[in-house]
Write a protein that holds these residues in place. Structure first.
Motif, PDB file in Angstrom:
ATOM      1  N   ARG A  22      44.993  46.250  33.918  1.00 13.82           N
ATOM      2  CA  ARG A  22      44.758  44.804  33.926  1.00 13.82           C
ATOM      3  C   ARG A  22      45.980  44.039  33.446  1.00 13.82           C
ATOM      4  O   ARG A  22      46.186  42.872  33.815  1.00 13.82           O
ATOM      5  CB  ARG A  22      43.540  44.452  33.049  1.00 13.82           C
ATOM      6  CG  ARG A  22      43.747  44.675  31.565  1.00 13.82           C
ATOM      7  CD  ARG A  22      42.517  44.358  30.743  1.00 13.82           C
ATOM      8  NE  ARG A  22      42.756  44.506  29.320  1.00 13.82           N
ATOM      9  CZ  ARG A  22      42.730  45.659  28.671  1.00 13.82           C
ATOM     10  NH1 ARG A  22      42.453  46.785  29.326  1.00 13.82           N
ATOM     11  NH2 ARG A  22      42.969  45.712  27.376  1.00 13.82           N
ATOM     12  N   ARG A  26      49.569  42.363  36.255  1.00 16.12           N
ATOM     13  CA  ARG A  26      49.915  40.972  35.972  1.00 16.12           C
ATOM     14  C   ARG A  26      51.396  40.847  35.601  1.00 16.12           C
ATOM     15  O   ARG A  26      52.088  39.922  36.054  1.00 16.12           O
ATOM     16  CB  ARG A  26      49.053  40.445  34.826  1.00 16.12           C
ATOM     17  CG  ARG A  26      49.331  39.009  34.457  1.00 16.12           C
ATOM     18  CD  ARG A  26      48.970  38.040  35.571  1.00 16.12           C
ATOM     19  NE  ARG A  26      47.540  37.936  35.760  1.00 16.12           N
ATOM     20  CZ  ARG A  26      46.964  37.235  36.725  1.00 16.12           C
ATOM     21  NH1 ARG A  26      47.726  36.600  37.598  1.00 16.12           N
ATOM     22  NH2 ARG A  26      45.644  37.193  36.833  1.00 16.12           N
ATOM     23  N   ARG A 161      44.565  42.539  46.314  1.00 17.79           N
ATOM     24  CA  ARG A 161      43.590  41.677  45.638  1.00 17.79           C
ATOM     25  C   ARG A 161      42.793  40.863  46.658  1.00 17.79           C
ATOM     26  O   ARG A 161      41.585  40.653  46.494  1.00 17.79           O
ATOM     27  CB  ARG A 161      44.298  40.767  44.633  1.00 17.79           C
ATOM     28  CG  ARG A 161      44.611  41.487  43.319  1.00 17.79           C
ATOM     29  CD  ARG A 161      45.384  40.607  42.357  1.00 17.79           C
ATOM     30  NE  ARG A 161      44.664  39.397  41.984  1.00 17.79           N
ATOM     31  CZ  ARG A 161      43.727  39.334  41.031  1.00 17.79           C
ATOM     32  NH1 ARG A 161      43.383  40.430  40.359  1.00 17.79           N
ATOM     33  NH2 ARG A 161      43.145  38.184  40.733  1.00 17.79           N
ATOM     34  N   GLY A 164      39.987  42.803  47.867  1.00 19.89           N
ATOM     35  CA  GLY A 164      38.912  43.106  46.929  1.00 19.89           C
ATOM     36  C   GLY A 164      39.256  44.023  45.779  1.00 19.89           C
ATOM     37  O   GLY A 164      38.380  44.369  44.988  1.00 19.89           O
ATOM     38  N   THR A 165      40.538  44.446  45.657  1.00 16.80           N
ATOM     39  CA  THR A 165      40.942  45.296  44.540  1.00 16.80           C
ATOM     40  C   THR A 165      41.428  44.415  43.403  1.00 16.80           C
ATOM     41  O   THR A 165      42.498  43.794  43.499  1.00 16.80           O
ATOM     42  CB  THR A 165      42.057  46.276  44.960  1.00 16.80           C
ATOM     43  OG1 THR A 165      41.603  47.071  46.053  1.00 16.80           O
ATOM     44  CG2 THR A 165      42.436  47.188  43.799  1.00 16.80           C
ATOM     45  N   TYR A 166      40.659  44.348  42.325  1.00 15.86           N
ATOM     46  CA  TYR A 166      40.961  43.398  41.253  1.00 15.86           C
ATOM     47  C   TYR A 166      42.213  43.804  40.470  1.00 15.86           C
ATOM     48  O   TYR A 166      43.004  42.946  40.064  1.00 15.86           O
ATOM     49  CB  TYR A 166      39.766  43.280  40.315  1.00 15.86           C
ATOM     50  CG  TYR A 166      39.978  42.290  39.200  1.00 15.86           C
ATOM     51  CD1 TYR A 166      40.080  40.923  39.468  1.00 15.86           C
ATOM     52  CD2 TYR A 166      40.100  42.712  37.874  1.00 15.86           C
ATOM     53  CE1 TYR A 166      40.295  40.007  38.456  1.00 15.86           C
ATOM     54  CE2 TYR A 166      40.312  41.794  36.856  1.00 15.86           C
ATOM     55  CZ  TYR A 166      40.408  40.449  37.151  1.00 15.86           C
ATOM     56  OH  TYR A 166      40.627  39.553  36.140  1.00 15.86           O
ATOM     57  N   GLU A 167      42.386  45.106  40.242  1.00 16.33           N
ATOM     58  CA  GLU A 167      43.541  45.604  39.486  1.00 16.33           C
ATOM     59  C   GLU A 167      44.322  46.570  40.374  1.00 16.33           C
ATOM     60  O   GLU A 167      44.182  47.789  40.268  1.00 16.33           O
ATOM     61  CB  GLU A 167      43.086  46.285  38.197  1.00 16.33           C
ATOM     62  CG  GLU A 167      42.381  45.320  37.237  1.00 16.33           C
ATOM     63  CD  GLU A 167      41.774  46.019  36.036  1.00 16.33           C
ATOM     64  OE1 GLU A 167      41.785  47.275  36.000  1.00 16.33           O
ATOM     65  OE2 GLU A 167      41.270  45.324  35.136  1.00 16.33           O
TER      66      GLU A 167
END
Length: 207
Positions: A22, A26, A161, A164-167
């Motif tokens: 996470r 970023r 992302r 649909g892949t958040y991380e």
């Protein structure tokens, strides 16, 4: 890419599997946007908070990347060193934990995005699980490239992302760099994500 950005990209590669996903994705997004000042303010504190120790070589990269961007020298010096890294916390496999058809949307979209990119040399995929067996499997996209590493990382992360892949786990490895142990293991267990891409690239290079 500046020398500081290249050092930061290499450092973030080496931190894969050691920093939480996470945070890592970023930080890579910030680097792709050129926000070294934000990384200088946050990355050293994150290493301290997460108790991530680094090697001497990684400390040199940390300083080369962030000193001129305004990182606090006290925070940089406080990050602990280790002589060598411990065993990986993850295992890798080429097989999806769930059945993925030949019409895999990730492969289709990545194929379209990467078409014609002369800097992209190889695109592979593997699945990562925590060694404890707990938690879901994560897809790792492994790209070997000759240039534009951080920009390509940021772009592909945004694509994943959107799918649909958040991380997203996107590892863009410079062709001149010896892969760190995390990436060696991921590559050893990987398969080509875009069938025919290597042959296509040879045609591109020899036009």
């Amino acid at each position: 890419m500046t020398d500081a950005s290249a050092s930061c990209h290499e450092l973030l590669l080496k931190l894969a599997g050691r920093l939480p996903d996470r945070q890592l994705w970023r930080f890579r997004d910030w680097l792709a946007a050129g926000a070294l000042d934000a990384l200088a303010a946050v990355l050293p504190l994150t290493l301290l908070r997460e108790r991530v120790a680094i090697t001497v070589a990684e400390s040199l990269l940390l300083n080369a990347a962030l000193v001129d961007a305004g990182a606090d020298p006290g925070h940089l010096n406080a990050v602990p060193w280790v002589d060598e890294l411990g065993d990986l916390d993850y295992t890798f496999t080429s097989e999806s934990p769930e059945w993925v058809s030949a019409g895999d949307s990730v492969a289709v979209v990545l194929g379209a995005v990467l078409q014609g990119r002369s800097e992209v040399m190889d695109v592979r995929g593997s699945w990562r699980r925590h060694r404890s067996g707990q938690g879901p499997a994560s897809r790792i996209v492994l790209v070997t490239a000759s240039a534009k590493w951080s920009a390509l990382t940021g772009e592909l992360q945004r694509v994943l992302r959107a799918l649909g892949t958040y991380e997203p786990g996107v590892e863009v490895i410079p062709d001149s760099m010896e892969p760190p142990p995390y990436h060696e293991a991921a590559i050893a267990a990987s398969e080509p994500l875009l069938p025919g891409f290597v042959a296509y690239r040879r045609q591109l290079v020899h036009r």
